[in-house]
Design a protein around this motif. Structure first.
Motif, mmCIF file in Angstrom:
data_model
loop_
_atom_site.group_PDB
_atom_site.id
_atom_site.type_symbol
_atom_site.label_atom_id
_atom_site.label_comp_id
_atom_site.label_asym_id
_atom_site.label_seq_id
_atom_site.Cartn_x
_atom_site.Cartn_y
_atom_site.Cartn_z
ATOM 1 N N TYR A 65 0.805 -1.219 0.000
ATOM 2 C CA TYR A 65 0.000 0.000 0.000
ATOM 3 C C TYR A 65 0.841 1.274 0.000
ATOM 4 O O TYR A 65 0.334 2.357 -0.267
ATOM 5 C CB TYR A 65 -0.938 0.001 1.215
ATOM 6 C CG TYR A 65 -2.356 -0.250 0.800
ATOM 7 C CD1 TYR A 65 -2.695 -1.442 0.146
ATOM 8 C CD2 TYR A 65 -3.355 0.700 1.009
ATOM 9 C CE1 TYR A 65 -3.986 -1.675 -0.269
ATOM 10 C CE2 TYR A 65 -4.652 0.466 0.591
ATOM 11 C CZ TYR A 65 -4.961 -0.719 -0.047
ATOM 12 O OH TYR A 65 -6.238 -0.935 -0.468
ATOM 13 N N THR A 66 2.129 1.149 0.346
ATOM 14 C CA THR A 66 2.965 2.340 0.512
ATOM 15 C C THR A 66 3.031 3.135 -0.789
ATOM 16 O O THR A 66 3.432 2.611 -1.822
ATOM 17 C CB THR A 66 4.394 1.916 0.907
ATOM 18 O OG1 THR A 66 4.302 0.981 1.979
ATOM 19 C CG2 THR A 66 5.228 3.116 1.308
ATOM 20 N N CYS A 121 -4.985 8.962 -1.735
ATOM 21 C CA CYS A 121 -4.414 9.167 -0.397
ATOM 22 C C CYS A 121 -2.933 8.823 -0.384
ATOM 23 O O CYS A 121 -2.476 8.034 -1.197
ATOM 24 C CB CYS A 121 -5.065 8.237 0.618
ATOM 25 S SG CYS A 121 -6.805 8.483 0.807
ATOM 26 N N TYR A 122 -2.226 9.384 0.600
ATOM 27 C CA TYR A 122 -0.841 8.993 0.835
ATOM 28 C C TYR A 122 -0.814 7.926 1.927
ATOM 29 O O TYR A 122 -0.929 8.231 3.122
ATOM 30 C CB TYR A 122 0.006 10.196 1.231
ATOM 31 C CG TYR A 122 0.298 11.087 0.052
ATOM 32 C CD1 TYR A 122 1.228 10.702 -0.911
ATOM 33 C CD2 TYR A 122 -0.360 12.296 -0.124
ATOM 34 C CE1 TYR A 122 1.497 11.501 -2.006
ATOM 35 C CE2 TYR A 122 -0.096 13.104 -1.218
ATOM 36 C CZ TYR A 122 0.833 12.689 -2.148
ATOM 37 O OH TYR A 122 1.095 13.475 -3.246
ATOM 38 N N TYR A 123 -0.696 6.682 1.502
ATOM 39 C CA TYR A 123 -0.637 5.578 2.445
ATOM 40 C C TYR A 123 0.806 5.336 2.882
ATOM 41 O O TYR A 123 1.733 5.348 2.061
ATOM 42 C CB TYR A 123 -1.183 4.297 1.807
ATOM 43 C CG TYR A 123 -2.695 4.252 1.795
ATOM 44 C CD1 TYR A 123 -3.399 3.858 2.932
ATOM 45 C CD2 TYR A 123 -3.402 4.622 0.664
ATOM 46 C CE1 TYR A 123 -4.788 3.833 2.934
ATOM 47 C CE2 TYR A 123 -4.797 4.597 0.663
ATOM 48 C CZ TYR A 123 -5.477 4.202 1.803
ATOM 49 O OH TYR A 123 -6.840 4.176 1.813
ATOM 50 N N ILE A 165 3.667 6.836 -0.334
ATOM 51 C CA ILE A 165 4.157 8.148 0.097
ATOM 52 C C ILE A 165 5.567 8.362 -0.462
ATOM 53 O O ILE A 165 6.367 7.435 -0.481
ATOM 54 C CB ILE A 165 4.094 8.249 1.632
ATOM 55 C CG1 ILE A 165 4.686 9.550 2.121
ATOM 56 C CG2 ILE A 165 4.752 7.080 2.328
ATOM 57 C CD1 ILE A 165 4.407 9.799 3.582
ATOM 58 N N LYS A 174 -6.190 4.235 -3.220
ATOM 59 C CA LYS A 174 -4.742 4.486 -3.209
ATOM 60 C C LYS A 174 -4.382 5.655 -4.105
ATOM 61 O O LYS A 174 -3.401 6.359 -3.867
ATOM 62 C CB LYS A 174 -4.014 3.234 -3.730
ATOM 63 C CG LYS A 174 -3.314 2.442 -2.665
ATOM 64 C CD LYS A 174 -2.628 1.234 -3.282
ATOM 65 C CE LYS A 174 -1.156 1.485 -3.508
ATOM 66 N NZ LYS A 174 -0.439 0.271 -3.918
ATOM 67 N N LEU A 177 -6.099 3.918 9.487
ATOM 68 C CA LEU A 177 -7.274 3.890 8.606
ATOM 69 C C LEU A 177 -8.545 3.959 9.443
ATOM 70 O O LEU A 177 -9.548 4.528 9.023
ATOM 71 C CB LEU A 177 -7.279 2.619 7.738
ATOM 72 C CG LEU A 177 -6.480 2.696 6.438
ATOM 73 C CD1 LEU A 177 -4.991 2.749 6.672
ATOM 74 C CD2 LEU A 177 -6.837 1.532 5.527
ATOM 75 N N TYR A 203 -1.631 2.580 8.216
ATOM 76 C CA TYR A 203 -1.514 4.021 8.490
ATOM 77 C C TYR A 203 -1.459 4.835 7.210
ATOM 78 O O TYR A 203 -0.962 4.366 6.182
ATOM 79 C CB TYR A 203 -0.251 4.320 9.306
ATOM 80 C CG TYR A 203 -0.291 3.731 10.682
ATOM 81 C CD1 TYR A 203 -0.996 4.362 11.703
ATOM 82 C CD2 TYR A 203 0.349 2.518 10.960
ATOM 83 C CE1 TYR A 203 -1.052 3.807 12.974
ATOM 84 C CE2 TYR A 203 0.294 1.954 12.223
ATOM 85 C CZ TYR A 203 -0.405 2.609 13.229
ATOM 86 O OH TYR A 203 -0.481 2.061 14.478
ATOM 87 N N LEU A 204 -1.914 6.080 7.306
ATOM 88 C CA LEU A 204 -1.796 7.015 6.195
ATOM 89 C C LEU A 204 -1.605 8.412 6.770
ATOM 90 O O LEU A 204 -1.728 8.617 7.984
ATOM 91 C CB LEU A 204 -3.043 6.962 5.303
ATOM 92 C CG LEU A 204 -4.333 7.610 5.811
ATOM 93 C CD1 LEU A 204 -5.279 7.851 4.645
ATOM 94 C CD2 LEU A 204 -5.023 6.742 6.842
#
Ligand code: FA5
Ligand code: MG
Length: 421
Positions: free
Chosen positions: A27-28, A107-109, A30, A104, A86, A114-115
């Motif tokens: 999911y990363t 948002c900045y996951y 950022i 995704k 989340l 966490y995001l």
């Protein structure tokens, strides 16, 4: 051509943000650029225009709502970490699993757990659970978005919550009630009052919310401000409205608000109160108030920008005088998508915009998708983006723009497997 590695994605398996370390996973998304921005605290930097708007709004609340001892009723939280779960950002606000705001691409996951908060509303439930009835939350929020003079991946919001008991709402002794029934199950985001609320409780709350916000708009923009209410929907309020003000010949949305979903309150243990809430964007207000044309200026370290706001009188009108506009430099980038990435799900423009921001930072004023083309025989898809470079403080040389542009091309072929045309 690819001599620098700075554009390459970070391949270590952890990521450190504001001294906290997290595991990366699928999911990363950022980027390093965003990690850097998460360390600034513009909304509490003295004399910064974002901070000036925060102070004006907080002062309005301090003087408008007083407790019985004539002290301010609202408490202010402007120092909560932007790293949220989340559960905080979505679940606590009744945002369904399949809601588009969780994507995704938006948002900045940090990882699957966490995001970086996408709105300051993320803290509302935990503060209510802690026992607060009247509070403001101010902070930086993060959203993946397009690149132009009105959009930046980080902006600032101010949220408010006000909860009232039956006695606080109907101040005189009588038999009016807050609730008609225990049924808090409503279709979220609907246009009518929630079934559980009595009509009189709902109307009094709507009235207080709207008067408070019109008062705030007048405080900021002057008594003659033109405004209008627009129906909207949020999963966490019902009914919901947006407030728009008429500014520079157009209607500008400055905030979203509504009557809080009663099930949100019962989920955190509150059974005897009804609430209203709103969330507004500080950049939009600052851009209007100070006539700031480009949202990147808020992040500038240029003293020619910041010194213009060093006025001790909060209410004195400040009109930002642009530091001379430097010329733009425009370059297009065209590439073929790899064969397995021709559908819109596996490659989205926001991925490309983040790559551009990460490599070129604030040298880029705007990125536009100018052409898409699918080859009739091979089925291969080609995209063309126009990148408009302009420095806020000086004229860019061709050589430096060429170098940055090439770095973007290299990074795009490295990260997305595209073939530059
Ligand atoms: C929200 O974020 C809700 N959490 C607001 C809310 C809170 C509603 C509590 C009800 C109760 P929205 O995404 O519309 O809603 O953003 C709220 C405000 O933030 C907008 O009105 C606008 O002023 C500002 N805003 C939103 N997106 C941007 C952006 N990309 N750039 C600058 N400001 C923005
Ligand atoms: Mg909105």
């Amino acid at each position: 051509r690819c001599s620098s590695t700075s554009a390459k994605p970070n391949l270590t398996d952890t990521i450190t943000i504001n001294n906290k370390t997290f595991k990366r996973d699928d999911y990363t998304n950022i980027t390093d650029k965003i990690v850097c921005l998460a360390q600034k605290s513009l909304h509490t930097t003295p004399h910064h225009p974002i901070s000036l708007v925060r102070q004006r709004i907080v002062n309005y609340f301090y003087k408008t709502f007083l407790n019985s001892r004539r002290n301010p009723l609202f408490s202010v939280y402007d120092n909560l970490s932007p790293i949220v779960s989340l559960a905080q950002n979505f679940d606590s606000l009744l945002i369904p699993e399949n809601h588009p705001s969780r994507l995704k691409s938006d948002c900045y996951y940090i990882n699957r757990e966490y995001l970086l908060r996408a709105h300051t509303t993320a803290h509302q439930a935990e503060l209510i659970r802690a026992g607060l009835d009247n509070f403001l939350i101010v902070g930086d929020v993060y959203r993946r978005d397009e690149i132009d003079s009105k959009h930046y991946p980080v902006f600032h919001q101010l949220d408010a919550v006000r909860l009232k008991t039956k006695d606080q709402l109907f101040s005189c002794e009588n038999d009016l009630k807050l609730f008609d029934c225990d049924d808090t199950a409503c279709i979220p985001g609907g246009p009518t009052k929630q079934r559980c609320h009595t009509f009189e409780a709902f109307k009094l709350m709507e009235h207080e919310l709207k008067t408070t916000l019109v008062g705030l708009a007048k405080e900021l923009f002057g008594n003659q401000v033109r405004y209008r209410w627009v129906d909207t929907s949020f999963p966490f309020t019902q009914p919901s409205w947006e407030l728009e003000v008429y500014y520079n010949n157009e209607w500008l949305e400055i905030l979203g608000c509504g009557i809080m979903m009663q099930s949100l309150l019962t989920n955190v243990g509150v059974n005897n109160r009804i609430g209203w809430a709103f969330g507004l964007g500080l950049e939009r207000i600052a851009m209007c108030l100070f006539k700031i044309q480009d949202i990147r200026l808020f992040w500038s370290n240029d003293s020619g920008f910041l010194n213009q706001f060093k006025d001790d009188d909060l209410k004195s009108p400040i009109i930002y005088k642009p530091i001379s506009q430097h010329p733009q430099c425009i370059h297009d980038i065209s590439f073929w998508l790899p064969e397995d990435k021709t559908d819109s799900l596996s490659f989205c423009s926001n991925d490309f915009y983040d790559l551009v921001r990460n490599v070129a930072g604030d040298l880029v004023e705007q990125v536009l998708l100018v052409d898409q083309f699918t080859h009739p025989k091979s089925g291969k898809k080609s995209l063309c983006y126009r990148i408009i470079y302009r420095h806020m403080e000086r004229t860019l040389t061709n050589a430096e723009v060429n170098e940055v542009h090439q770095l973007i091309e290299c990074a795009a072929s490295d990260q997305f497997g595209v073939t530059i045309r």
